[in-house]
Design a protein around this motif. Structure first.
Motif, PDB file in Angstrom:
ATOM      1  N   LYS A   1       0.837  -1.206   0.000  1.00  0.00           N
ATOM      2  CA  LYS A   1       0.000   0.000   0.000  1.00  0.00           C
ATOM      3  C   LYS A   1       0.873   1.258   0.000  1.00  0.00           C
ATOM      4  CE  LYS A   1      -4.181   1.976   0.620  1.00  0.00           C
ATOM      5  NZ  LYS A   1      -3.876   3.406   0.762  1.00  0.00           N
ATOM      6  N   GLN A   2       1.895   1.266   0.830  1.00  0.00           N
ATOM      7  CA  GLN A   2       2.786   2.415   0.879  1.00  0.00           C
ATOM      8  C   GLN A   2       3.466   2.649  -0.465  1.00  0.00           C
ATOM      9  OE1 GLN A   2       5.539   1.838   4.120  1.00  0.00           O
ATOM     10  NE2 GLN A   2       4.027   2.323   5.694  1.00  0.00           N
ATOM     11  N   LEU A   3       3.898   1.567  -1.113  1.00  0.00           N
ATOM     12  CA  LEU A   3       4.584   1.720  -2.392  1.00  0.00           C
ATOM     13  C   LEU A   3       3.634   2.198  -3.482  1.00  0.00           C
ATOM     14  CD1 LEU A   3       6.993  -1.372  -2.515  1.00  0.00           C
ATOM     15  CD2 LEU A   3       7.478   0.962  -1.790  1.00  0.00           C
ATOM     16  N   THR A   4       2.477   1.578  -3.583  1.00  0.00           N
ATOM     17  CA  THR A   4       1.547   1.962  -4.652  1.00  0.00           C
ATOM     18  C   THR A   4       0.981   3.367  -4.422  1.00  0.00           C
ATOM     19  OG1 THR A   4      -0.248   0.753  -3.525  1.00  0.00           O
ATOM     20  CG2 THR A   4       0.949  -0.404  -5.272  1.00  0.00           C
ATOM     21  N   ASP A   5       0.806   3.767  -3.180  1.00  0.00           N
ATOM     22  CA  ASP A   5       0.380   5.143  -2.896  1.00  0.00           C
ATOM     23  C   ASP A   5       1.438   6.151  -3.335  1.00  0.00           C
ATOM     24  OD1 ASP A   5      -2.063   4.459  -1.880  1.00  0.00           O
ATOM     25  OD2 ASP A   5      -1.508   4.675   0.230  1.00  0.00           O
ATOM     26  N   ASP A   6       2.675   5.697  -3.407  1.00  0.00           N
ATOM     27  CA  ASP A   6       3.776   6.568  -3.814  1.00  0.00           C
ATOM     28  C   ASP A   6       4.031   6.498  -5.320  1.00  0.00           C
ATOM     29  OD1 ASP A   6       5.655   8.434  -2.591  1.00  0.00           O
ATOM     30  OD2 ASP A   6       7.226   7.114  -3.368  1.00  0.00           O
ATOM     31  N   GLY A   7       3.180   5.752  -6.048  1.00  0.00           N
ATOM     32  CA  GLY A   7       3.294   5.705  -7.494  1.00  0.00           C
ATOM     33  C   GLY A   7       3.988   4.493  -8.063  1.00  0.00           C
ATOM     34  N   TYR A   8       4.354   3.526  -7.218  1.00  0.00           N
ATOM     35  CA  TYR A   8       4.968   2.304  -7.729  1.00  0.00           C
ATOM     36  C   TYR A   8       3.908   1.430  -8.406  1.00  0.00           C
ATOM     37  CZ  TYR A   8       9.356   3.050  -5.172  1.00  0.00           C
ATOM     38  OH  TYR A   8      10.548   3.554  -4.721  1.00  0.00           O
ATOM     39  N   LEU A   9       4.318   0.775  -9.481  1.00  0.00           N
ATOM     40  CA  LEU A   9       3.485  -0.243 -10.113  1.00  0.00           C
ATOM     41  C   LEU A   9       4.011  -1.603  -9.659  1.00  0.00           C
ATOM     42  CD1 LEU A   9       1.421  -1.376 -12.149  1.00  0.00           C
ATOM     43  CD2 LEU A   9       3.176  -1.138 -13.922  1.00  0.00           C
ATOM     44  N   ILE A  10       3.154  -2.373  -8.989  1.00  0.00           N
ATOM     45  CA  ILE A  10       3.530  -3.714  -8.539  1.00  0.00           C
ATOM     46  C   ILE A  10       2.709  -4.732  -9.321  1.00  0.00           C
ATOM     47  CG2 ILE A  10       3.664  -5.304  -6.588  1.00  0.00           C
ATOM     48  CD1 ILE A  10       3.844  -2.933  -4.715  1.00  0.00           C
ATOM     49  N   ILE A  11       3.394  -5.613 -10.028  1.00  0.00           N
ATOM     50  CA  ILE A  11       2.745  -6.688 -10.777  1.00  0.00           C
ATOM     51  C   ILE A  11       3.166  -8.001 -10.127  1.00  0.00           C
ATOM     52  CG2 ILE A  11       2.412  -7.757 -13.032  1.00  0.00           C
ATOM     53  CD1 ILE A  11       3.480  -5.131 -14.274  1.00  0.00           C
ATOM     54  N   LYS A  12       2.196  -8.728  -9.576  1.00  0.00           N
ATOM     55  CA  LYS A  12       2.505  -9.941  -8.828  1.00  0.00           C
ATOM     56  C   LYS A  12       2.046 -11.186  -9.597  1.00  0.00           C
ATOM     57  CE  LYS A  12       0.213  -8.962  -5.056  1.00  0.00           C
ATOM     58  NZ  LYS A  12      -0.292  -8.789  -3.686  1.00  0.00           N
ATOM     59  N   PHE A  13       2.990 -12.078  -9.886  1.00  0.00           N
ATOM     60  CA  PHE A  13       2.670 -13.337 -10.546  1.00  0.00           C
ATOM     61  C   PHE A  13       2.844 -14.508  -9.581  1.00  0.00           C
ATOM     62  CE2 PHE A  13       4.147 -11.023 -14.489  1.00  0.00           C
ATOM     63  CZ  PHE A  13       2.902 -11.013 -15.109  1.00  0.00           C
ATOM     64  N   PHE A  14       1.860 -15.410  -9.612  1.00  0.00           N
ATOM     65  CA  PHE A  14       2.008 -16.693  -8.934  1.00  0.00           C
ATOM     66  C   PHE A  14       1.908 -17.765 -10.023  1.00  0.00           C
ATOM     67  CE2 PHE A  14       0.877 -20.544  -6.747  1.00  0.00           C
ATOM     68  CZ  PHE A  14       1.540 -20.472  -5.539  1.00  0.00           C
ATOM     69  N   LEU A  15       3.007 -18.499 -10.212  1.00  0.00           N
ATOM     70  CA  LEU A  15       3.029 -19.538 -11.238  1.00  0.00           C
ATOM     71  C   LEU A  15       2.531 -20.848 -10.628  1.00  0.00           C
ATOM     72  CD1 LEU A  15       6.356 -18.839 -13.181  1.00  0.00           C
ATOM     73  CD2 LEU A  15       4.115 -17.755 -13.377  1.00  0.00           C
ATOM     74  N   HIS A  16       1.419 -21.294 -11.146  1.00  0.00           N
ATOM     75  CA  HIS A  16       0.751 -22.474 -10.594  1.00  0.00           C
ATOM     76  C   HIS A  16       0.910 -23.669 -11.530  1.00  0.00           C
ATOM     77  CE1 HIS A  16      -2.009 -24.990  -8.491  1.00  0.00           C
ATOM     78  NE2 HIS A  16      -2.964 -24.932  -9.410  1.00  0.00           N
ATOM     79  N   ILE A  17       1.397 -24.780 -10.983  1.00  0.00           N
ATOM     80  CA  ILE A  17       1.469 -26.033 -11.734  1.00  0.00           C
ATOM     81  C   ILE A  17       0.821 -27.139 -10.912  1.00  0.00           C
ATOM     82  CG2 ILE A  17       3.517 -25.464 -13.107  1.00  0.00           C
ATOM     83  CD1 ILE A  17       5.221 -26.963 -11.090  1.00  0.00           C
ATOM     84  N   THR A  18       0.394 -28.189 -11.582  1.00  0.00           N
ATOM     85  CA  THR A  18      -0.267 -29.298 -10.893  1.00  0.00           C
ATOM     86  C   THR A  18       0.765 -30.157 -10.166  1.00  0.00           C
ATOM     87  OG1 THR A  18      -0.087 -30.702 -12.851  1.00  0.00           O
ATOM     88  CG2 THR A  18      -2.102 -29.380 -12.615  1.00  0.00           C
ATOM     89  N   GLU A  19       0.279 -30.937  -9.263  1.00  0.00           N
ATOM     90  CA  GLU A  19       1.158 -31.823  -8.490  1.00  0.00           C
ATOM     91  C   GLU A  19       1.910 -32.780  -9.417  1.00  0.00           C
ATOM     92  OE1 GLU A  19       0.872 -34.791  -4.573  1.00  0.00           O
ATOM     93  OE2 GLU A  19      -0.948 -34.064  -5.575  1.00  0.00           O
ATOM     94  N   LYS A  20       1.218 -33.325 -10.388  1.00  0.00           N
ATOM     95  CA  LYS A  20       1.834 -34.268 -11.327  1.00  0.00           C
ATOM     96  C   LYS A  20       2.933 -33.592 -12.130  1.00  0.00           C
ATOM     97  CE  LYS A  20       0.648 -37.356 -15.174  1.00  0.00           C
ATOM     98  NZ  LYS A  20      -0.462 -37.847 -16.052  1.00  0.00           N
ATOM     99  N   GLU A  21       2.670 -32.385 -12.597  1.00  0.00           N
ATOM    100  CA  GLU A  21       3.658 -31.672 -13.409  1.00  0.00           C
ATOM    101  C   GLU A  21       4.871 -31.289 -12.576  1.00  0.00           C
ATOM    102  OE1 GLU A  21       5.511 -29.726 -16.649  1.00  0.00           O
ATOM    103  OE2 GLU A  21       3.969 -31.280 -16.506  1.00  0.00           O
TER     104      GLU A  21
END
Length: 503
Positions: free
Chosen positions: A136-156
């Motif tokens: 919140k502090q960063l984005t209020d200051d103008g930062y762009l935060i892009i968050k990725f969660f890479l999801h794979i199956t248990e088998k993979e």
């Protein structure tokens, strides 16, 4: 959230043209990021062997290496454990117009740290709240935060880890944490899902990518990054903050409410307190000797001590700090004089230069002027818009709360003198060759705004004097009295903390 993620397969031949277009678009957008002075943080979290490294490699092929930094977040080392847990993440913040790309981020130090047995469940929950506050502090200051969660199956995941383990060339990449991640997939799945839900906010939403297929994952990340940067650049042009549209229902952010202590106004303070030379010398030795012993106990128990000095120009901060420092083992403290921010500091969140100046636990960090310039100097001098400066009261309380959670004793002094005494000291400096360097035209100019500054200080003390970081206003017309009060206050606060450690 994870249960809703589809694992799609995309043929590279079918996506080749679109991928080429997206790469070219990202390359062009990089110039806009520099032009708009937009700081961009892209985080990659997810399962072991989900392909974070390969996706980062594909992304940075399209970027100028002079304007991005890739940081791989692993188990904190010994020096990092001696700082607040968010210290290492604050330390790597990008400048405006640059990219920071994280192979695992602060989320590694939350869910993963808990699942690896590095922190307690209570600490894990606190860290999730800290993360929301941080973002919140960063984005209020103008930062762009892009968050990725890479999801794979248990088998993979099992297939990939077994493949890596079977080769002498790649075996080193599989660590014990990766094996645990695979063997306890269901437990990690549940914890990851709760973490994602708790931190999927409107200002920093998650983008969950089905990463069984690497082409699909690359396409998804490029679409997300280009769209977010375009939206953020357009918001800069409008003078607005960018808010990406969450792909899943956003969790409501509830800022921490801080109970502040009632305080008197500066105009109500009795400024006639003083000590004679004999009293001063006797008390100076007494409290310096006591402080030396307390410093050693704090070092043994790894208690960090933060002492923050603010006050009027010519208020006597330097002499006060000198008497405190004289009592301390020089190996266990640092004095941090804070002047106008350097260009590299202006290019980051204003709290960055204070986070990065913190000493290790067990040490004293003494600030000669502090983060309070944000709510005191900057709005009075029209350096920062008032609405942005007003937000800093909450941000500062959050910062000091995190220091308190780290275990720090936070001691804040306002050295108060009256207007007549300041004038006398200014003239003395002007008329004394050895002290003339201390007086500047700016000091005289600031004096003309005495009433504005006094109003700002009263508001600052009122809104940021908390139970864990209370303000102590020191009557400073008599320098001897002010020095003893500071030493006495420090000793008292440290004795209270050490007593609580023993109880």
């Amino acid at each position: 959230m994870l249960e809703r993620i589809e694992q799609r397969k995309t043929k590279r031949s079918e996506a080749a043209q679109e991928l080429s277009v997206l790469r070219a678009e990202l390359n062009a957008l990089e110039n806009k990021v520099k032009e708009k002075k937009l700081p961009v943080i892209i985080t990659y979290d997810g399962w072991s062997a989900a392909g974070k490294g390969s996706q980062i490699a594909k992304l940075i092929k399209n970027l100028d290496p002079r304007f991005y930094k890739v940081v791989s977040t692993r188990t904190p080392d010994t020096s990092e454990r001696r700082k607040p847990w968010l210290y290492r993440h604050w330390s790597v913040l990008p400048k405006k117009g640059e990219f920071l790309i994280l192979d695992r981020s602060w989320y590694r130090d939350a869910a993963n740290a808990y699942l690896y047995g590095e922190i307690s469940k209570q600490e894990y929950k606190r860290r999730l709240k800290d993360i929301n506050t941080f973002e919140k502090q960063l984005t209020d200051d103008g930062y762009l935060i892009i968050k990725f969660f890479l999801h794979i199956t248990e088998k993979e995941q099992r297939r990939r880890i077994e493949k890596l383990s079977s080769s002498e060339i790649t075996r080193w990449r599989v660590e014990s944490h990766d094996i645990l991640n695979m063997e306890e997939y269901e437990r990690f799945f549940r914890r990851y899902d709760k973490m994602l839900t708790a931190t999927n906010t409107e200002f920093a939403p998650w983008h969950i990518i089905g990463a069984n297929d690497k082409v699909t994952a690359e396409f998804s990340q490029l679409v997300t990054v280009t769209n977010a940067i375009k939206g953020a650049c357009a918001a800069v042009d409008k003078g607005e903050l960018f808010r990406d549209r969450p792909e899943f229902p956003a969790t409501e952010y509830k800022p921490h409410k801080f109970k502040t202590l009632s305080t008197v106004k500066l105009s109500d303070i009795d400024m006639d307190k003083s000590l004679n030379d004999e009293e001063y010398e006797e008390k100076l030795k007494k409290y310096q000797d006591k402080l030396f012993k307390l410093q050693n106990l704090c070092y043994q128990r790894k208690i960090p001590v933060i002492i923050a000095y603010e006050g009027w120009d010519a208020g006597g901060k330097g002499g006060n700090i000198k008497r405190v420092a004289a009592a301390l083992d020089p190996r266990g403290y640092e004095v941090k004089p804070i002047a106008s921010p350097e260009p590299s500091e202006l290019a980051r969140h204003y709290l960055w230069r204070f986070w990065t100046r913190l000493e290790n636990d067990g040490h004293f960090t003494i600030f000669d002027r502090t983060w309070y310039g944000r709510v005191m100097v900057e709005p009075v001098e029209n350096i920062t818009p008032k609405d942005r400066a007003d937000m800093a009261y909450q941000e500062i309380n959050e910062f000091e709360s995190m220091l308190n959670d780290w275990g720090a004793v936070v001691i804040k002094f306002w050295i108060n003198i009256d207007k007549d005494e300041q004038y006398r000291r200014f003239k003395e400096r002007e008329n004394t060759p050895s002290k003339r360097w201390k007086i500047t035209d700016e000091d005289w100019r600031n004096r003309e705004k005495w009433d504005e500054y006094e109003t700002a200080v009263n508001e600052m003390v009122k809104r940021t004097s908390t139970e864990f970081a209370p303000w102590v206003v020191i009557e400073g017309n008599d320098k001897k009295y002010a020095r003893i009060k500071a030493l006495k206050t420090i000793c008292k606060r440290l004795e209270e903390r050490l007593k609580n450690e023993n109880d």
